[in-house]
Design a protein around this motif. Sequence first.
Motif, PDB file in Angstrom:
ATOM      1  N   SER A  29      11.289   3.541   3.232  1.00  0.00           N
ATOM      2  CA  SER A  29      11.277   2.111   2.920  1.00  0.00           C
ATOM      3  C   SER A  29      11.155   1.323   4.215  1.00  0.00           C
ATOM      4  N   PHE A  30      10.407   0.239   4.150  1.00  0.00           N
ATOM      5  CA  PHE A  30      10.440  -0.766   5.219  1.00  0.00           C
ATOM      6  C   PHE A  30      11.220  -1.937   4.666  1.00  0.00           C
ATOM      7  N   GLY A  31      12.436  -2.149   5.145  1.00  0.00           N
ATOM      8  CA  GLY A  31      13.286  -3.184   4.568  1.00  0.00           C
ATOM      9  C   GLY A  31      13.561  -2.853   3.117  1.00  0.00           C
ATOM     10  N   GLU A  34       9.920   0.104  -0.770  1.00  0.00           N
ATOM     11  CA  GLU A  34       9.714   1.531  -0.581  1.00  0.00           C
ATOM     12  C   GLU A  34       8.215   1.787  -0.570  1.00  0.00           C
ATOM     13  N   VAL A  35       7.716   2.490   0.468  1.00  0.00           N
ATOM     14  CA  VAL A  35       6.275   2.757   0.546  1.00  0.00           C
ATOM     15  C   VAL A  35       5.942   4.231   0.301  1.00  0.00           C
ATOM     16  N   LEU A  36       6.907   5.128   0.475  1.00  0.00           N
ATOM     17  CA  LEU A  36       6.710   6.531   0.085  1.00  0.00           C
ATOM     18  C   LEU A  36       7.769   6.860  -0.964  1.00  0.00           C
ATOM     19  N   GLY A  53      -7.155   8.864   0.918  1.00  0.00           N
ATOM     20  CA  GLY A  53      -6.737   7.956  -0.139  1.00  0.00           C
ATOM     21  C   GLY A  53      -6.988   6.525   0.289  1.00  0.00           C
ATOM     22  N   PRO A  54      -6.800   5.585  -0.635  1.00  0.00           N
ATOM     23  CA  PRO A  54      -7.103   4.185  -0.320  1.00  0.00           C
ATOM     24  C   PRO A  54      -6.196   3.603   0.766  1.00  0.00           C
ATOM     25  N   SER A  55      -6.635   2.498   1.334  1.00  0.00           N
ATOM     26  CA  SER A  55      -5.864   1.805   2.360  1.00  0.00           C
ATOM     27  C   SER A  55      -4.501   1.397   1.805  1.00  0.00           C
ATOM     28  N   GLY A  56      -3.466   1.625   2.587  1.00  0.00           N
ATOM     29  CA  GLY A  56      -2.124   1.247   2.178  1.00  0.00           C
ATOM     30  C   GLY A  56      -1.446   2.265   1.285  1.00  0.00           C
ATOM     31  N   SER A  57      -2.096   3.423   1.101  1.00  0.00           N
ATOM     32  CA  SER A  57      -1.503   4.411   0.197  1.00  0.00           C
ATOM     33  C   SER A  57      -0.371   5.196   0.866  1.00  0.00           C
ATOM     34  N   GLY A  58      -0.234   5.073   2.165  1.00  0.00           N
ATOM     35  CA  GLY A  58       0.891   5.716   2.846  1.00  0.00           C
ATOM     36  C   GLY A  58       0.513   6.932   3.676  1.00  0.00           C
ATOM     37  N   LYS A  59      -0.779   7.122   3.933  1.00  0.00           N
ATOM     38  CA  LYS A  59      -1.229   8.287   4.700  1.00  0.00           C
ATOM     39  C   LYS A  59      -0.628   8.273   6.108  1.00  0.00           C
ATOM     40  N   SER A  60      -0.782   7.140   6.783  1.00  0.00           N
ATOM     41  CA  SER A  60      -0.243   7.051   8.146  1.00  0.00           C
ATOM     42  C   SER A  60       1.263   7.239   8.140  1.00  0.00           C
ATOM     43  N   THR A  61       1.926   6.685   7.152  1.00  0.00           N
ATOM     44  CA  THR A  61       3.385   6.779   7.113  1.00  0.00           C
ATOM     45  C   THR A  61       3.825   8.234   6.944  1.00  0.00           C
ATOM     46  N   VAL A  62       3.101   8.990   6.124  1.00  0.00           N
ATOM     47  CA  VAL A  62       3.418  10.415   5.984  1.00  0.00           C
ATOM     48  C   VAL A  62       3.221  11.117   7.324  1.00  0.00           C
ATOM     49  N   ASP A 187      -4.490  10.653  13.259  1.00  0.00           N
ATOM     50  CA  ASP A 187      -4.513   9.507  12.342  1.00  0.00           C
ATOM     51  C   ASP A 187      -5.815   8.736  12.509  1.00  0.00           C
ATOM     52  N   GLU A 188      -6.742   8.963  11.602  1.00  0.00           N
ATOM     53  CA  GLU A 188      -8.060   8.320  11.641  1.00  0.00           C
ATOM     54  C   GLU A 188      -8.654   8.324  13.052  1.00  0.00           C
ATOM     55  N   PRO A 189      -8.844   9.512  13.611  1.00  0.00           N
ATOM     56  CA  PRO A 189      -9.244   9.585  15.028  1.00  0.00           C
ATOM     57  C   PRO A 189     -10.619   9.011  15.321  1.00  0.00           C
ATOM     58  N   THR A 219      -8.436  11.112   7.470  1.00  0.00           N
ATOM     59  CA  THR A 219      -9.810  10.761   7.837  1.00  0.00           C
ATOM     60  C   THR A 219     -10.586  10.233   6.645  1.00  0.00           C
ATOM     61  N   HIS A 220     -11.599   9.429   6.985  1.00  0.00           N
ATOM     62  CA  HIS A 220     -12.545   8.957   5.969  1.00  0.00           C
ATOM     63  C   HIS A 220     -13.884   9.644   6.144  1.00  0.00           C
ATOM     64  N   GLU A 221     -13.936  10.630   7.063  1.00  0.00           N
ATOM     65  CA  GLU A 221     -15.164  11.389   7.293  1.00  0.00           C
ATOM     66  C   GLU A 221     -15.171  12.561   6.317  1.00  0.00           C
TER      67      GLU A 221
HETATM   68  N1  ATP Z   1       5.975  -1.159  10.023  1.00  0.00           N
HETATM   69  C1  ATP Z   1       5.777  -1.520   8.732  1.00  0.00           C
HETATM   70  N2  ATP Z   1       6.515  -2.504   8.176  1.00  0.00           N
HETATM   71  C2  ATP Z   1       6.354  -2.859   6.882  1.00  0.00           C
HETATM   72  N3  ATP Z   1       5.477  -2.284   6.061  1.00  0.00           N
HETATM   73  C3  ATP Z   1       4.708  -1.292   6.545  1.00  0.00           C
HETATM   74  C4  ATP Z   1       4.806  -0.859   7.912  1.00  0.00           C
HETATM   75  N4  ATP Z   1       3.933   0.138   8.097  1.00  0.00           N
HETATM   76  C5  ATP Z   1       3.298   0.325   6.923  1.00  0.00           C
HETATM   77  N5  ATP Z   1       3.761  -0.527   5.976  1.00  0.00           N
HETATM   78  C6  ATP Z   1       3.322  -0.588   4.585  1.00  0.00           C
HETATM   79  O1  ATP Z   1       3.397   0.713   4.050  1.00  0.00           O
HETATM   80  C7  ATP Z   1       2.309   0.966   3.188  1.00  0.00           C
HETATM   81  C8  ATP Z   1       1.618   2.233   3.636  1.00  0.00           C
HETATM   82  O2  ATP Z   1       1.038   2.008   4.889  1.00  0.00           O
HETATM   83  P1  ATP Z   1       0.220   3.112   5.680  1.00  0.00           P
HETATM   84  O3  ATP Z   1      -0.129   2.520   6.989  1.00  0.00           O
HETATM   85  O4  ATP Z   1       0.955   4.383   5.665  1.00  0.00           O
HETATM   86  O5  ATP Z   1      -1.089   3.240   4.792  1.00  0.00           O
HETATM   87  P2  ATP Z   1      -2.420   4.035   5.064  1.00  0.00           P
HETATM   88  O6  ATP Z   1      -2.648   4.881   3.894  1.00  0.00           O
HETATM   89  O7  ATP Z   1      -2.336   4.700   6.385  1.00  0.00           O
HETATM   90  O8  ATP Z   1      -3.495   2.884   5.106  1.00  0.00           O
HETATM   91  P3  ATP Z   1      -4.788   2.687   6.029  1.00  0.00           P
HETATM   92  O9  ATP Z   1      -5.873   3.513   5.411  1.00  0.00           O
HETATM   93  O10 ATP Z   1      -5.096   1.231   5.900  1.00  0.00           O
HETATM   94  O11 ATP Z   1      -4.437   3.109   7.409  1.00  0.00           O
HETATM   95  C9  ATP Z   1       1.425  -0.255   3.225  1.00  0.00           C
HETATM   96  O12 ATP Z   1       1.695  -1.016   2.088  1.00  0.00           O
HETATM   97  C10 ATP Z   1       1.864  -0.981   4.464  1.00  0.00           C
HETATM   98  O13 ATP Z   1       1.731  -2.369   4.293  1.00  0.00           O
END
Ligand code: ATP
Lengths: 265, 257
Positions: A29-31, A34-36, A53-62, A187-189, A219-221
């Motif tokens: 969770s961020f605050g 919950e994102v994952l 997966g789509p933007s904002g799906s949580g790939k980077s967070t994982v 992460d999306e190199p 990656t998106h490649e």
């Molecule tokens: N530091 C943060 N503070 C608050 N919310 C965040 C933070 N980092 C990510 N999020 C939120 O968590 C969710 C997942 O973000 P994440 O960056 O993991 O997505 P992603 O799949 O990597 O997207 P992208 O393809 O755009 O990189 C998004 O809704 C994003 O807004």
Amino acid sequence: MSTRVDEMRPAGGNAVKTPIVQIRGLHKSFGQTEVLHGINLDIHQGEHVVLFGPSGSGKSTVLRSINLLEEPTKGSLKVDGVEYGPGFADENLKRGTKLQLRRKVGMVFQQFNLFPHLCALDNVALPQRKAQGKSMSDAREHAAEALRKVGLLERAGHYPSELSGGQQQRVAIARALALDPDVILFDEPTSALDPELVGEVLKSMREVAETGMTIVVVTHEFGFAREIGDLNVFMENGRIVESGPRGFYDNCTTERAKEFLKAVK
Amino acid sequence: MSLFDFDWGLIWDNRGALINGMWTALSVSTVALLISTVVGLLLAVLRNGPRSVSWIAVGYINVFRGVPALVSVIWVYFGLSLVLGISFSVFQAGVIALSMLYSAFLAEIFRSALTAVPHGHTEAGWALGMRTSQIFFSVSLPQAIKIALPNIGSMYIGMVKDTSTFTVIGLLEVVRVTQNLVATTFQPFVLYTAAAIIYVIAAFAIDLVFRLVEGVYVRPPKALLGRAIRARQRRNIDKIVAKTRASSLATAQLFVK
Ligand SMILES: Nc1ncnc2c1ncn2[C@@H]1O[C@H](COP(=O)(O)OP(=O)(O)OP(=O)(O)O)[C@@H](O)[C@H]1O
Ligand SMILES: [Mg+2]
């Protein structure tokens, strides 16, 4: 959800490998948001995992959870059998520190993040000196070897501002590799690169993959993903929707994954 | 009365005393600059830290950047010394007064310089297994110093000018020297013109020095000084590259045979 081959083998059999990275019920969770929402993922030695997966799906967070750049709110993150996440209350496992974890897990960022005040060689040498306590000359020699592997030995004395984006990213790959990690995260190199520079970075990554390095890449490649993905993971809205082995991009079963792949084609 | 009626020769006759005055001003300022750099950096780190400690830095900065140098030096020399029971020399009092004020200014300069270094560099350092303190000293600080240098130069010039108020405690800096000369020669116009010129020259010199130092921080090294400093490192890198190239060629030939 497609099943992985080695999970079908009888438990306790010799062929069952314990994963090098094991993620269980991971929440973040961020605050208040919950994102994952409970991620389960096993990554085995030498495996090449693609997260998409789509933007904002949580790939980077994982990905960033695997080296604790993001600290999971709940769940378990085990690397080499050692717990680095919050874990579960009933488990009484060996726990490791962030520093120990990060010395096993390398990472390459979308924005390269080279240190602009250091030349390519010293960008690769600095972390070896600081994290591994190597001497300047040992670190530099090892760094030169790492730069040679990504084809940039002749650019060793150049500063990041004198290198193209593709070259900078290859230095970043050498920098991570030179620390001899067990796993390397990308992460999306290639997302920040001009199209004509993508190829050289993918080539370096392919060469890293061929050494048997365990790799997790966002990656998106998709051409590249098809080629290296031993395990392909489709994420949406903070969940793993579907994952599968080679050939996944043509055989996925969920509507969401099919739709997404059709849209990006 | 024309400009030629003044005794301009006085400046040349008293050049030694005036230069000594500037020397004193520069000494006090330089020691204070070194102290302020260290304290300012500590305050900047504190200021960027968690709320539980940052308020200390915020409080310090807001109080001390509002105090004039004249008040500060009187407070230290006549006040603080009484309270602490230590009698400071005029030189020490000047250094302490300037350091108190300029630590606050430098804290702000360092804080914004550190903020200008991309957070991604710190994250990369973490991901590479470096400790936060190692990242600070090897990655963030060198970049922040380069960003801060021009502002630190201005602060240093400000310090030198502020020493002019230390004449009140009897520090033999440029103004005090000038006052003493005026008392015997009755030529305030000539002598204060000389004083002004000396301050301006000092400011030019400081600016020049800071530009040179800034040049050292430019990457890739461009200025002569920067290149000279890097020359040894450059040779070392070339040597390592040549060695690696040779060993990889040797391995390649091994495979061919
Ligand atoms: N530091 C943060 N503070 C608050 N919310 C965040 C933070 N980092 C990510 N999020 C939120 O968590 C969710 C997942 O973000 P994440 O960056 O993991 O997505 P992603 O799949 O990597 O997207 P992208 O393809 O755009 O990189 C998004 O809704 C994003 O807004
Ligand atoms: Mg992302």
